[in-house]
Design an enzyme around this catalytic site. Structure first.
Site, PDB file in Angstrom:
ATOM      1  N   ARG A  23      -0.044   9.654  -9.584  1.00 20.75           N
ATOM      2  CA  ARG A  23      -0.341   8.277  -8.926  1.00 20.75           C
ATOM      3  C   ARG A  23       0.219   7.229  -9.600  1.00 20.75           C
ATOM      4  O   ARG A  23       0.724   6.051  -9.143  1.00 20.75           O
ATOM      5  CB  ARG A  23      -1.857   8.053  -8.458  1.00 20.75           C
TER       6      ARG A  23
ATOM      7  N   ASN B 245     -10.553  -2.401  -6.023  1.00 19.63           N
ATOM      8  CA  ASN B 245      -9.828  -1.446  -6.586  1.00 19.63           C
ATOM      9  C   ASN B 245     -10.616  -0.958  -7.826  1.00 19.63           C
ATOM     10  O   ASN B 245      -9.939  -0.059  -8.573  1.00 19.63           O
ATOM     11  CB  ASN B 245      -8.435  -1.860  -6.711  1.00 19.63           C
TER      12      ASN B 245
ATOM     13  N   TRP C 143       2.979   7.982  -2.165  1.00 16.33           N
ATOM     14  CA  TRP C 143       4.517   8.256  -2.457  1.00 16.33           C
ATOM     15  C   TRP C 143       4.685   8.970  -3.553  1.00 16.33           C
ATOM     16  O   TRP C 143       5.393   9.792  -3.480  1.00 16.33           O
ATOM     17  CB  TRP C 143       4.969   6.715  -2.661  1.00 16.33           C
TER      18      TRP C 143
ATOM     19  N   HIS D  24       2.819   3.748  -8.964  1.00 16.20           N
ATOM     20  CA  HIS D  24       2.236   2.101  -9.279  1.00 16.20           C
ATOM     21  C   HIS D  24       3.715   1.562  -9.900  1.00 16.20           C
ATOM     22  O   HIS D  24       3.934   0.349  -9.859  1.00 16.20           O
ATOM     23  CB  HIS D  24       1.182   1.818 -10.094  1.00 16.20           C
TER      24      HIS D  24
ATOM     25  N   ILE E 189      -6.764  -4.780   7.461  1.00 20.21           N
ATOM     26  CA  ILE E 189      -6.511  -5.827   6.717  1.00 20.21           C
ATOM     27  C   ILE E 189      -6.930  -5.835   5.143  1.00 20.21           C
ATOM     28  O   ILE E 189      -6.641  -6.186   4.297  1.00 20.21           O
ATOM     29  CB  ILE E 189      -7.213  -7.222   7.398  1.00 20.21           C
ATOM     30  N   SER E 190      -8.011  -4.933   4.969  1.00 22.57           N
ATOM     31  CA  SER E 190      -8.617  -4.615   3.522  1.00 22.57           C
ATOM     32  C   SER E 190      -9.030  -5.713   2.810  1.00 22.57           C
ATOM     33  O   SER E 190      -8.564  -5.999   1.852  1.00 22.57           O
ATOM     34  CB  SER E 190      -7.697  -3.556   3.088  1.00 22.57           C
TER      35      SER E 190
ATOM     36  N   ASP F 260       0.690  -1.249  -0.024  1.00 23.10           N
ATOM     37  CA  ASP F 260      -0.075   0.050   0.067  1.00 23.10           C
ATOM     38  C   ASP F 260       0.809   1.148   0.028  1.00 23.10           C
ATOM     39  O   ASP F 260       2.181   1.165   0.415  1.00 23.10           O
ATOM     40  CB  ASP F 260      -0.879  -0.021   1.461  1.00 23.10           C
ATOM     41  N   GLY F 261       0.293   2.323  -0.572  1.00 20.26           N
ATOM     42  CA  GLY F 261       0.823   3.560  -0.429  1.00 20.26           C
ATOM     43  C   GLY F 261       1.707   4.363  -1.801  1.00 20.26           C
ATOM     44  O   GLY F 261       2.294   5.127  -1.522  1.00 20.26           O
TER      45      GLY F 261
ATOM     46  N   ARG G  96       1.996  -4.654   6.282  1.00 19.36           N
ATOM     47  CA  ARG G  96       1.244  -3.671   5.315  1.00 19.36           C
ATOM     48  C   ARG G  96       2.157  -2.259   5.623  1.00 19.36           C
ATOM     49  O   ARG G  96       2.365  -2.105   6.508  1.00 19.36           O
ATOM     50  CB  ARG G  96      -0.086  -3.238   5.984  1.00 19.36           C
TER      51      ARG G  96
HETATM   52  C1  IPE Z   1      -5.333  -2.514  -0.438  1.00 17.43           C
HETATM   53  O1  IPE Z   1      -5.276  -1.441  -0.556  1.00 17.43           O
HETATM   54  C2  IPE Z   1      -5.200  -3.260  -1.541  1.00 17.43           C
HETATM   55  C3  IPE Z   1      -3.802  -3.433  -2.450  1.00 17.43           C
HETATM   56  C4  IPE Z   1      -2.732  -3.145  -1.803  1.00 17.43           C
HETATM   57  C5  IPE Z   1      -3.587  -4.000  -3.675  1.00 17.43           C
HETATM   58  P1  IPE Z   1      -6.230  -0.207  -0.841  1.00 17.43           P
HETATM   59  O2  IPE Z   1      -5.528   1.030  -0.590  1.00 17.43           O
HETATM   60  O3  IPE Z   1      -7.139  -0.461  -1.668  1.00 17.43           O
HETATM   61  O4  IPE Z   1      -6.922  -0.392   0.850  1.00 17.43           O
HETATM   62  P2  IPE Z   1      -7.831   0.659   1.370  1.00 17.43           P
HETATM   63  O5  IPE Z   1      -9.046   1.337   0.507  1.00 17.43           O
HETATM   64  O6  IPE Z   1      -7.084   1.582   2.015  1.00 17.43           O
HETATM   65  O7  IPE Z   1      -8.606  -0.284   2.502  1.00 17.43           O
HETATM   66  C1  IPE Z   2      -1.369   0.353  -3.421  1.00 19.39           C
HETATM   67  O1  IPE Z   2      -1.147   1.760  -3.477  1.00 19.39           O
HETATM   68  C2  IPE Z   2      -1.566  -0.228  -4.932  1.00 19.39           C
HETATM   69  C3  IPE Z   2      -3.056  -0.531  -5.277  1.00 19.39           C
HETATM   70  C4  IPE Z   2      -3.956  -0.500  -4.714  1.00 19.39           C
HETATM   71  C5  IPE Z   2      -3.064  -1.068  -6.664  1.00 19.39           C
HETATM   72  P1  IPE Z   2      -2.327   2.780  -3.469  1.00 19.39           P
HETATM   73  O2  IPE Z   2      -2.640   3.000  -4.738  1.00 19.39           O
HETATM   74  O3  IPE Z   2      -3.591   2.456  -2.517  1.00 19.39           O
HETATM   75  O4  IPE Z   2      -1.685   4.093  -2.903  1.00 19.39           O
HETATM   76  P2  IPE Z   2      -2.448   5.136  -1.583  1.00 19.39           P
HETATM   77  O5  IPE Z   2      -2.862   4.207  -0.625  1.00 19.39           O
HETATM   78  O6  IPE Z   2      -3.393   5.558  -2.564  1.00 19.39           O
HETATM   79  O7  IPE Z   2      -1.205   5.970  -1.319  1.00 19.39           O
HETATM   80 MG    MG Z   3      -3.954   2.523  -0.764  1.00 17.90          MG
END
Ligand code: IPE
Ligand code: IPE
Ligand code: MG
Length: 236
Positions: free
Chosen positions: A27, A62, A19, A31, A188-189, A14-15, A181
């Site tokens: 964004r 997502n 980042w 990725h 846990i999502s 995540d993040g 995480r």
């Molecule tokens: C969980 O992250 C899914 C992945 C890392 C692929 P999300 O960013 O989608 O989850 P939430 O919305 O913060 O719970």
């Molecule tokens: C995780 O990073 C990757 C996916 C869910 C595909 P995010 O895209 O959720 O990044 P943030 O949480 O918005 O920073």
């Molecule tokens: Mg996220």
């Protein structure tokens, strides 16, 4: 050290978005950086002796994101899995996928299946990429699979228990020992709900594109020094 190297590690990557935006980037650049980091740390983690690394790449939820972001990710997966087949083969990594088929486009699904097929004989560790994955959906799909087998007289009620149920999940990879995480979120999502029953949880504020080998080693050290009891008595 109190504990051996974990057999199964799971990472909620995540993040990526934060980042990127913190650096004034798009964004999608986050990725891309995340995918590059995954390739790097996967080898490091499996070389440490971890047998299975499960990573959350894209959740069923997502798909709620913008068309641009979802489109970018689907292209990144399609191109990445195709271009990097050699990378995984050369490093003896078996790649498997967990998740639902629908509504992935054929080109994405075909790239996934090709990579899975081409690396099926690699025995240097398993990289389980969870893509279009949801933990509750996995449980529903597992229930349906088991019910179908029962209906066809291929399984008896006695054969269904907490150990054998792993066989009917998307992949039979066993319990997760350490779940990480990144990015500071403490939830846990919907990730690997059955497997994480007794996983040790590790949360770090580091965003995934910065989660490098050293960051993993910190998590590993933390895990190895924990008092893991799984309902038994403390070792202290
Ligand atoms: C969980 O992250 C899914 C992945 C890392 C692929 P999300 O960013 O989608 O989850 P939430 O919305 O913060 O719970
Ligand atoms: C995780 O990073 C990757 C996916 C869910 C595909 P995010 O895209 O959720 O990044 P943030 O949480 O918005 O920073
Ligand atoms: Mg996220």
């Amino acid at each position: 050290m109190k504990n051996d190297i974990p057999r199964h590690v799971a990472i909620i990557m995540d993040g990526n978005g934060r980042w990127a935006t913190r650096q004034g980037k798009k964004r999608t650049e986050g990725h891309y950086a995340g995918y590059k980091m995954l390739k790097k740390i996967a080898l490091h983690i499996l070389k440490k002796g971890v047998k299975v690394l499960s990573v959350f790449a894209f959740s069923t939820e997502n798909f709620k994101r913008s068309e641009e972001e979802v489109g970018y990710l689907m292209n990144l997966f399609t191109e990445g899995f195709t271009k990097d087949t050699h990378y995984f083969l050369e490093n003896n990594v078996r790649v498997v996928f967990s998740g639902r088929r629908e509504p992935l486009k054929d080109k994405v699904y075909n790239a996934m299946m090709k990579l899975q097929e081409k690396t099926k004989n690699c025995d240097g560790g398993i990289l389980n990429i969870c893509l279009n994955y949801g933990g509750q959906s996995e449980m529903v799909d597992t229930c349906k699979k088991v019910a179908e087998l029962y209906k066809e007289d291929k399984i008896s009620l006695d054969e269904i228990n907490t150990e054998t149920l792993y066989k009917y999940l998307y992949n039979d990879l066993g319990p997760v020992d350490l779940m990480i995480r990144t990015s500071g979120e403490c939830r846990i999502s919907n990730f690997m709900l059955y497997n994480i029953a007794y996983a040790e949880l590790y949360f770090t504020s580091t965003c995934f594109p910065d989660f490098d080998n050293d960051e993993f080693d910190k998590a590993l050290l933390d895990y190895q020094n924990r008092n893991i009891t799984k309902g038994g008595n403390s070792k202290k």
